[in-house]
Scaffold this motif. Structure first.
Motif, PDB file in Angstrom:
ATOM      1  N   THR A  23     -10.824  -5.071  -5.134  1.00 56.43           N
ATOM      2  CA  THR A  23     -11.951  -5.950  -5.427  1.00 56.43           C
ATOM      3  C   THR A  23     -12.134  -6.114  -6.922  1.00 56.43           C
ATOM      4  N   VAL A  24     -12.098  -5.017  -7.652  1.00 52.06           N
ATOM      5  CA  VAL A  24     -12.226  -5.063  -9.109  1.00 52.06           C
ATOM      6  C   VAL A  24     -11.027  -5.780  -9.721  1.00 52.06           C
ATOM      7  N   GLN A  25      -9.846  -5.522  -9.189  1.00 48.27           N
ATOM      8  CA  GLN A  25      -8.622  -6.115  -9.707  1.00 48.27           C
ATOM      9  C   GLN A  25      -8.642  -7.636  -9.594  1.00 48.27           C
ATOM     10  N   ALA A  65     -10.483   3.421   1.394  1.00 50.30           N
ATOM     11  CA  ALA A  65     -11.734   2.899   0.842  1.00 50.30           C
ATOM     12  C   ALA A  65     -11.615   2.696  -0.660  1.00 50.30           C
ATOM     13  N   GLU A  66     -11.013   3.643  -1.348  1.00 49.51           N
ATOM     14  CA  GLU A  66     -10.834   3.504  -2.791  1.00 49.51           C
ATOM     15  C   GLU A  66      -9.872   2.374  -3.119  1.00 49.51           C
ATOM     16  N   ALA A  67      -8.851   2.174  -2.284  1.00 47.43           N
ATOM     17  CA  ALA A  67      -7.914   1.073  -2.511  1.00 47.43           C
ATOM     18  C   ALA A  67      -8.620  -0.275  -2.405  1.00 47.43           C
ATOM     19  N   MET A  68      -9.513  -0.419  -1.436  1.00 49.24           N
ATOM     20  CA  MET A  68     -10.255  -1.678  -1.301  1.00 49.24           C
ATOM     21  C   MET A  68     -11.180  -1.895  -2.491  1.00 49.24           C
ATOM     22  N   TYR A 118       0.852  -1.180   0.000  1.00 55.07           N
ATOM     23  CA  TYR A 118       0.000   0.000   0.000  1.00 55.07           C
ATOM     24  C   TYR A 118       0.896   1.241   0.000  1.00 55.07           C
ATOM     25  N   PRO A 119       0.595   2.227  -0.855  1.00 53.22           N
ATOM     26  CA  PRO A 119      -0.642   2.416  -1.639  1.00 53.22           C
ATOM     27  C   PRO A 119      -0.584   1.895  -3.076  1.00 53.22           C
ATOM     28  N   SER A 120       0.539   1.271  -3.491  1.00 55.09           N
ATOM     29  CA  SER A 120       0.661   0.865  -4.894  1.00 55.09           C
ATOM     30  C   SER A 120      -0.285  -0.264  -5.266  1.00 55.09           C
ATOM     31  N   LEU A 121      -0.684  -1.098  -4.278  1.00 55.98           N
ATOM     32  CA  LEU A 121      -1.528  -2.275  -4.483  1.00 55.98           C
ATOM     33  C   LEU A 121      -0.862  -3.316  -5.369  1.00 55.98           C
TER      34      LEU A 121
END
Length: 235
Positions: A227-229, A220-223, A92-95
């Motif tokens: 999920t989409v990823q 919240a946007e990272a989660m 995080y935050p790169s995911l």
């Protein structure tokens, strides 16, 4: 006239060696053939190795997820197909998935207390259990302190009563983007937050440090992105 042969008769030992030559050659050819077949049939893939696939198609609760191989935390879970649960983490935050897992030993425990730089995620089949949304709407209110709390930066925090199963935790909620998180309070170890959501037949449980709530919208946007990823594009 008597004719004498000039050929010297072979000894029994010589005749034995002559008979062994075809046997030895046959054994060599057989061993070579077995070695060739073994090389051709030996699997060229490995879990977590250099030739491992970048992503694993995994089905949890009948729901398909495309999971980066290096993000899977437990070696036993690094395989395709149906699974009851899978545990992953992302930087995080790169995911991005981590290059190598983080191991903690007695010699490195002090260094391991550095700030957490990962968001942890468990994906498990829910088997029609109470959904996270239902739990937030019907279960948590029974244990919350009724004191009025003024939202700060759009994020509302309510304390659970001490005499409840969540006595050392607080409930955070926010909108735009949507966030609901149950967080332990800072003590000897830093507080951690748990945020859940349901995707078809699976429940996703995110865990991250409570201190990240200072930028709760980014979390919240990272989660949402994770999920989409993991689910991939949906028609």
């Amino acid at each position: 006239m008597t004719v004498f042969s000039a050929a010297t008769p072979r000894s029994p030992r010589t005749r034995t060696r002559a008979h062994l030559i075809p046997v030895v050659l046959g054994g060599v050819f057989a061993a070579s053939a077995i070695a060739l077949v073994a090389c051709l049939l030996w699997p060229t893939w490995s879990t977590g190795g250099a030739n491992a696939p970048d992503k694993l198609p995994v089905s949890v609760g009948g729901t398909l997820f495309n999971v980066p191989t290096s993000a899977v935390r437990m070696k036993i879970q690094r395989h395709t197909g149906p699974q009851e649960r899978i545990d992953v983490d992302f930087l995080y935050p790169s995911l991005e998935p981590p290059d190598v897992p983080r191991h903690v030993t007695a010699d490195t425990v002090d260094a391991a207390m550095q700030p957490i730089d990962r968001i942890f995620l468990s994906v498990a089949a829910h088997h029609d259990a109470l959904s996270p949304e239902q739990r937030t709407a019907t279960i948590y209110p029974r244990y919350l302190d009724q004191a009025t709390v003024i939202p700060e930066d759009g994020l509302t925090m309510r304390m659970f009563r001490v005499d409840t199963p969540y006595g050392n935790e607080d409930l955070y909620s926010g909108t735009s983007p949507t966030l609901t998180a149950r967080c332990t309070r800072d003590a000897v170890t830093p507080g951690m937050c748990l945020s859940e959501r349901r995707v078809d037949g699976a429940d996703l449980t995110f865990r991250f440090p409570r201190s990240w709530l200072l930028q709760w919208r980014d979390v919240a946007e990272a989660m949402d992105r994770l999920t989409v990823q993991l689910r991939g594009p949906r028609s």
